[in-house]
Design a protein around this motif. Sequence first.
Motif, short mmCIF file in Angstrom:
data_model
loop_
_atom_site.label_atom_id
_atom_site.label_comp_id
_atom_site.label_asym_id
_atom_site.label_seq_id
_atom_site.Cartn_x
_atom_site.Cartn_y
_atom_site.Cartn_z
N LYS A 1 0.86 -1.18 0.00
CA LYS A 1 0.00 0.00 0.00
C LYS A 1 0.90 1.23 0.00
O LYS A 1 1.82 1.33 0.82
CB LYS A 1 -0.91 0.02 1.24
CG LYS A 1 -1.86 1.20 1.26
CD LYS A 1 -2.77 1.15 2.46
CE LYS A 1 -3.69 2.37 2.42
NZ LYS A 1 -4.55 2.43 3.59
N ASP A 2 0.63 2.13 -0.92
CA ASP A 2 1.38 3.39 -1.01
C ASP A 2 2.89 3.17 -1.05
O ASP A 2 3.66 3.87 -0.40
CB ASP A 2 1.02 4.32 0.16
CG ASP A 2 -0.45 4.69 0.18
OD1 ASP A 2 -1.04 4.81 -0.92
OD2 ASP A 2 -1.01 4.86 1.29
N GLY A 3 3.33 2.17 -1.83
CA GLY A 3 4.76 1.91 -2.00
C GLY A 3 5.44 1.23 -0.83
O GLY A 3 6.67 1.18 -0.78
N LYS A 4 4.68 0.70 0.10
CA LYS A 4 5.24 -0.01 1.26
C LYS A 4 4.64 -1.39 1.38
O LYS A 4 3.49 -1.63 1.01
CB LYS A 4 4.97 0.77 2.56
CG LYS A 4 5.70 2.09 2.65
CD LYS A 4 7.20 1.88 2.77
CE LYS A 4 7.94 3.18 2.96
NZ LYS A 4 9.39 2.97 3.10
N ILE A 5 5.42 -2.32 1.92
CA ILE A 5 4.96 -3.70 2.12
C ILE A 5 4.11 -3.74 3.38
O ILE A 5 4.57 -3.38 4.46
CB ILE A 5 6.16 -4.66 2.25
CG1 ILE A 5 6.99 -4.62 0.96
CG2 ILE A 5 5.68 -6.07 2.57
CD1 ILE A 5 8.38 -5.24 1.11
N VAL A 6 2.87 -4.18 3.21
CA VAL A 6 1.94 -4.34 4.34
C VAL A 6 2.11 -5.72 4.94
O VAL A 6 2.17 -5.88 6.15
CB VAL A 6 0.48 -4.12 3.88
CG1 VAL A 6 -0.50 -4.43 5.00
CG2 VAL A 6 0.29 -2.72 3.34
N SER A 7 2.18 -6.74 4.06
CA SER A 7 2.30 -8.12 4.56
C SER A 7 2.94 -9.03 3.52
O SER A 7 2.98 -8.72 2.33
CB SER A 7 0.93 -8.67 4.95
OG SER A 7 0.10 -8.78 3.82
N PHE A 8 3.45 -10.13 4.04
CA PHE A 8 4.08 -11.19 3.26
C PHE A 8 3.56 -12.50 3.84
O PHE A 8 3.50 -12.65 5.06
CB PHE A 8 5.60 -11.11 3.43
CG PHE A 8 6.35 -12.34 2.99
CD1 PHE A 8 6.92 -12.40 1.74
CD2 PHE A 8 6.50 -13.43 3.84
CE1 PHE A 8 7.63 -13.53 1.32
CE2 PHE A 8 7.20 -14.56 3.44
CZ PHE A 8 7.76 -14.61 2.18
N GLU A 9 3.18 -13.43 2.96
CA GLU A 9 2.78 -14.76 3.43
C GLU A 9 3.41 -15.81 2.55
O GLU A 9 3.36 -15.75 1.33
CB GLU A 9 1.26 -14.91 3.41
CG GLU A 9 0.80 -16.22 4.02
CD GLU A 9 -0.71 -16.32 4.15
OE1 GLU A 9 -1.17 -17.37 4.66
OE2 GLU A 9 -1.43 -15.39 3.76
N GLN A 10 4.01 -16.80 3.19
CA GLN A 10 4.70 -17.90 2.52
C GLN A 10 3.79 -19.12 2.43
O GLN A 10 3.13 -19.48 3.39
CB GLN A 10 5.95 -18.24 3.33
CG GLN A 10 6.70 -19.48 2.87
CD GLN A 10 7.59 -20.02 3.97
OE1 GLN A 10 7.11 -20.33 5.06
NE2 GLN A 10 8.86 -20.13 3.70
N PHE A 11 3.80 -19.75 1.24
CA PHE A 11 3.13 -21.04 1.02
C PHE A 11 4.21 -21.97 0.49
O PHE A 11 4.84 -21.67 -0.52
CB PHE A 11 2.00 -20.90 -0.01
CG PHE A 11 0.95 -19.92 0.40
CD1 PHE A 11 -0.18 -20.34 1.09
CD2 PHE A 11 1.08 -18.56 0.10
CE1 PHE A 11 -1.15 -19.42 1.49
CE2 PHE A 11 0.12 -17.64 0.49
CZ PHE A 11 -1.00 -18.08 1.18
N VAL A 12 4.44 -23.10 1.19
CA VAL A 12 5.57 -23.95 0.82
C VAL A 12 5.29 -25.40 1.18
O VAL A 12 4.57 -25.71 2.14
CB VAL A 12 6.86 -23.46 1.54
CG1 VAL A 12 6.74 -23.56 3.04
CG2 VAL A 12 8.10 -24.20 1.05
#
Length: 128
Positions: A108-119
């Motif tokens: 959002k607005d050039g920033k990382i809000v979240s990251f989620e890994q699926f592995v």
Amino acid sequence: MTNLDIVKSTYEGKTSEENGKNLQRYMTSETLWTEAAGFPYAGTYQGFEQIEKHVFARLGSEWIGYNFAVEDYVAAGDKVIAYGTYSGTYKTSGKHFKARVAHLWQLKDGKIVSFEQFVDSKTVNDAM
């Protein structure tokens, strides 16, 4: 930069240090980072310092050649998916692994809000 450009910059730098600096540049203290249930470093961490301590430091100290080879990206609106294959050799066991993986990023607005890994964490755990 587009959301896709931002995510690519965290994978496609000349060095892992450059990737880490780009990641840190686009994160905030509120960014949530989720490692998949069943993965050795499973959990949700907030902000770069927690991610560095609980994920990256361990990957760097416990593995030889730990790598995420990105196959491709899918971008739509505020979400970007990077998918490909993890590989590496666990130092203690000497066992090598490969596992399919996808990373879901929300920005959002050039920033990382979240990251989620699926592995497929079974192959990682088997190597350990």
